[in-house]
Scaffold this motif. Structure first.
Motif, PDB file in Angstrom:
ATOM      1  N   ALA A   1       2.141  22.804   5.494  1.00 27.20           N
ATOM      2  CA  ALA A   1       1.343  21.789   6.375  1.00 27.20           C
ATOM      3  C   ALA A   1       2.395  20.693   6.778  1.00 27.20           C
ATOM      4  N   LYS A   2       3.334  20.327   5.909  1.00 21.53           N
ATOM      5  CA  LYS A   2       4.131  19.423   6.291  1.00 21.53           C
ATOM      6  C   LYS A   2       5.150  19.948   7.379  1.00 21.53           C
ATOM      7  N   LEU A   3       5.533  21.104   7.336  1.00 24.84           N
ATOM      8  CA  LEU A   3       6.352  21.689   8.408  1.00 24.84           C
ATOM      9  C   LEU A   3       5.709  21.913   9.826  1.00 24.84           C
ATOM     10  N   ALA A   4       4.306  22.010   9.585  1.00 24.35           N
ATOM     11  CA  ALA A   4       3.522  22.100  10.885  1.00 24.35           C
ATOM     12  C   ALA A   4       3.149  20.732  11.372  1.00 24.35           C
ATOM     13  N   GLY A   5       3.157  19.808  10.797  1.00 24.36           N
ATOM     14  CA  GLY A   5       3.049  18.327  11.330  1.00 24.36           C
ATOM     15  C   GLY A   5       1.505  17.972  11.140  1.00 24.36           C
ATOM     16  N   ILE A   6       0.715  18.765  10.580  1.00 26.92           N
ATOM     17  CA  ILE A   6      -0.508  18.229  10.429  1.00 26.92           C
ATOM     18  C   ILE A   6      -0.964  17.244   9.558  1.00 26.92           C
ATOM     19  N   THR A   7      -1.999  16.627   9.784  1.00 27.79           N
ATOM     20  CA  THR A   7      -2.620  15.659   8.597  1.00 27.79           C
ATOM     21  C   THR A   7      -2.655  16.422   7.061  1.00 27.79           C
ATOM     22  N   VAL A   8      -2.193  15.806   6.107  1.00 27.95           N
ATOM     23  CA  VAL A   8      -2.579  16.066   4.900  1.00 27.95           C
ATOM     24  C   VAL A   8      -3.228  15.049   4.229  1.00 27.95           C
ATOM     25  N   ALA A   9      -4.168  15.492   3.542  1.00 24.89           N
ATOM     26  CA  ALA A   9      -4.794  14.508   2.628  1.00 24.89           C
ATOM     27  C   ALA A   9      -5.227  15.028   1.215  1.00 24.89           C
ATOM     28  N   VAL A  10      -5.189  14.322   0.231  1.00 21.78           N
ATOM     29  CA  VAL A  10      -5.648  14.722  -1.175  1.00 21.78           C
ATOM     30  C   VAL A  10      -6.691  13.681  -1.466  1.00 21.78           C
ATOM     31  N   SER A  11      -7.824  14.327  -2.054  1.00 27.29           N
ATOM     32  CA  SER A  11      -9.059  13.712  -2.636  1.00 27.29           C
ATOM     33  C   SER A  11      -9.032  13.638  -4.210  1.00 27.29           C
ATOM     34  N   PRO A  12      -8.605  12.529  -4.637  1.00 28.06           N
ATOM     35  CA  PRO A  12      -8.142  12.666  -6.175  1.00 28.06           C
ATOM     36  C   PRO A  12      -9.580  12.483  -6.936  1.00 28.06           C
ATOM     37  N   HIS A  13      -9.468  12.500  -8.329  1.00 27.67           N
ATOM     38  CA  HIS A  13     -10.733  12.385  -9.191  1.00 27.67           C
ATOM     39  C   HIS A  13     -10.326  11.165 -10.122  1.00 27.67           C
ATOM     40  N   TYR A  14     -10.821   9.961  -9.969  1.00 32.56           N
ATOM     41  CA  TYR A  14     -10.219   8.981 -10.977  1.00 32.56           C
ATOM     42  C   TYR A  14     -11.396   8.504 -11.703  1.00 32.56           C
ATOM     43  N   PHE A  15     -11.441   7.853 -12.904  1.00 27.05           N
ATOM     44  CA  PHE A  15     -12.424   7.241 -13.531  1.00 27.05           C
ATOM     45  C   PHE A  15     -11.819   5.856 -14.101  1.00 27.05           C
ATOM     46  N   TYR A  16     -12.372   4.928 -14.181  1.00 24.65           N
ATOM     47  CA  TYR A  16     -11.939   3.615 -14.566  1.00 24.65           C
ATOM     48  C   TYR A  16     -12.867   3.398 -15.673  1.00 24.65           C
ATOM     49  N   PRO A  17     -12.521   2.436 -16.717  1.00 21.77           N
ATOM     50  CA  PRO A  17     -13.367   2.001 -17.749  1.00 21.77           C
ATOM     51  C   PRO A  17     -14.699   1.503 -17.492  1.00 21.77           C
ATOM     52  N   THR A  18     -14.931   0.788 -16.341  1.00 19.40           N
ATOM     53  CA  THR A  18     -16.211   0.486 -16.027  1.00 19.40           C
ATOM     54  C   THR A  18     -17.354   1.604 -15.723  1.00 19.40           C
ATOM     55  N   ASP A  19     -16.582   3.163 -15.565  1.00 19.05           N
ATOM     56  CA  ASP A  19     -17.547   4.298 -15.242  1.00 19.05           C
ATOM     57  C   ASP A  19     -18.197   4.460 -16.615  1.00 19.05           C
ATOM     58  N   LYS A  20     -17.632   3.942 -17.910  1.00 19.23           N
ATOM     59  CA  LYS A  20     -18.329   4.401 -19.113  1.00 19.23           C
ATOM     60  C   LYS A  20     -19.694   3.773 -19.112  1.00 19.23           C
ATOM     61  N   GLN A  21     -20.033   2.679 -18.245  1.00 14.19           N
ATOM     62  CA  GLN A  21     -21.234   2.082 -18.346  1.00 14.19           C
ATOM     63  C   GLN A  21     -22.328   2.985 -17.488  1.00 14.19           C
ATOM     64  N   TRP A  22     -22.017   4.127 -17.023  1.00 17.03           N
ATOM     65  CA  TRP A  22     -22.977   4.929 -16.319  1.00 17.03           C
ATOM     66  C   TRP A  22     -23.925   5.413 -17.644  1.00 17.03           C
ATOM     67  N   ARG A  23     -25.301   5.339 -17.211  1.00 14.38           N
ATOM     68  CA  ARG A  23     -26.400   5.571 -18.085  1.00 14.38           C
ATOM     69  C   ARG A  23     -26.758   7.087 -18.345  1.00 14.38           C
ATOM     70  N   PHE A  24     -26.350   7.926 -17.622  1.00 20.12           N
ATOM     71  CA  PHE A  24     -26.711   9.265 -17.364  1.00 20.12           C
ATOM     72  C   PHE A  24     -25.583   9.988 -16.768  1.00 20.12           C
ATOM     73  N   GLY A  25     -25.573  11.331 -17.053  1.00 20.79           N
ATOM     74  CA  GLY A  25     -24.451  12.346 -16.441  1.00 20.79           C
ATOM     75  C   GLY A  25     -24.876  13.701 -16.646  1.00 20.79           C
ATOM     76  N   ASP A  26     -24.508  14.693 -15.728  1.00 19.62           N
ATOM     77  CA  ASP A  26     -24.736  15.830 -15.836  1.00 19.62           C
ATOM     78  C   ASP A  26     -23.774  16.520 -17.004  1.00 19.62           C
TER      79      ASP A  26
END
Length: 250
Positions: free
Chosen positions: A69-94
């Motif tokens: 993709a870099k050689l082709a010159g197209i847009t490259v995007a990453v969609s990461p997964h992060y959790f912060y300490p405040t996310d521990k306040q969630w009251r439910f989860g799958d």
């Protein structure tokens, strides 16, 4: 021992091919969660994803896609997964959220600090960092469950005139499928690279197999890494002769 023939494409598929045409002027590579907690033996989820990652050679294949993709010159995007300490306040989860929370998966110390980030499970796999940190790659804000509804990925793609997405990363029936579904709903054509992802193998089921079934129903194209790299090298082209459901050579 997993019987890899279960991943083979049907010999007589009922669904038609889409006639998807890759247009590099409007295409992007999107990689979900190219992070240590998924893709490294040191990551917390390796015990359930590792076999599928190895079988697909997913780490190497994702790297090949970044390079092409870099050689082709197209847009490259990453969609990461992060959790912060405040996310521990969630009251439910799958069940998945409960697992990630208990394991400390993708944990960050805070939204405005990178303290403790380098080399942590939330960090990008070292093999990909020179692509991701080149000053050109879009690093989207974090998604929180499996799809990009809660981050800025779609905005970043729209602002760049992208309407086609080559999709890869982790995990097949979770974040990859979640991104595929939302991007399709948002009007993008999505080609999934099926050997540049992997799924968990648990008593609940084989996540990779589950994803393949849904990719066949919904994706505009399903490619191997070799096919994707070839098309990126060739530039704008139609894809005659490449069945969207062509079998992976295991």
């Amino acid at each position: 021992m997993t019987d890899h023939t279960i991943y083979a494409e049907p010999k007589d598929p009922a669904l038609p091919v889409s006639g998807f045409a890759l247009d590099l002027q409007h295409a992007a590579l999107v990689v979900t969660d190219p992070q240590i907690d998924f893709l490294s033996p040191e990551g917390v989820s390796w015990p359930v994803f590792g076999d599928s990652i190895r079988d697909n050679d997913a780490v190497a294949h994702i790297g090949e896609l970044f390079h092409a993709a870099k050689l082709a010159g197209i847009t490259v995007a990453v969609s990461p997964h992060y959790f912060y300490p405040t996310d521990k306040q969630w009251r439910f989860g799958d069940p998945l959220e409960q697992f990630m929370s208990a394991a400390g998966m993708f944990g960050r110390q805070g939204a405005y600090t990178t303290d403790g980030f380098a080399g942590s499970g939330a960090d990008f796999l070292p093999a990909y960092q020179h692509y991701i940190h080149d000053g050109q790659t879009v690093i989207a804000s974090p998604h929180k469950i499996v799809g990009p509804e809660s981050n800025d990925l779609v905005l970043q793609l729209r602002k760049r005139g992208v309407n086609q997405v080559i999709l890869a990363g982790m995990a097949a029936n979770l974040c990859v499928e979640g991104h595929m579904r939302e991007l399709i709903e948002q009007g993008f054509e999505v080609a999934v690279v099926k050997d540049a992802t992997a799924g968990a193998r648990l008593p609940e089921g084989d996540g990779y197999l589950a994803a393949l079934v849904n990719f066949r129903f919904l994706a505009s194209a399903i490619w191997t890494t070799a096919q994707a790299v070839t098309l990126l090298k060739e530039g704008e082209t139609r894809t005659p002769g490449i069945d969207n459901r062509q079998e992976i050579n295991q």
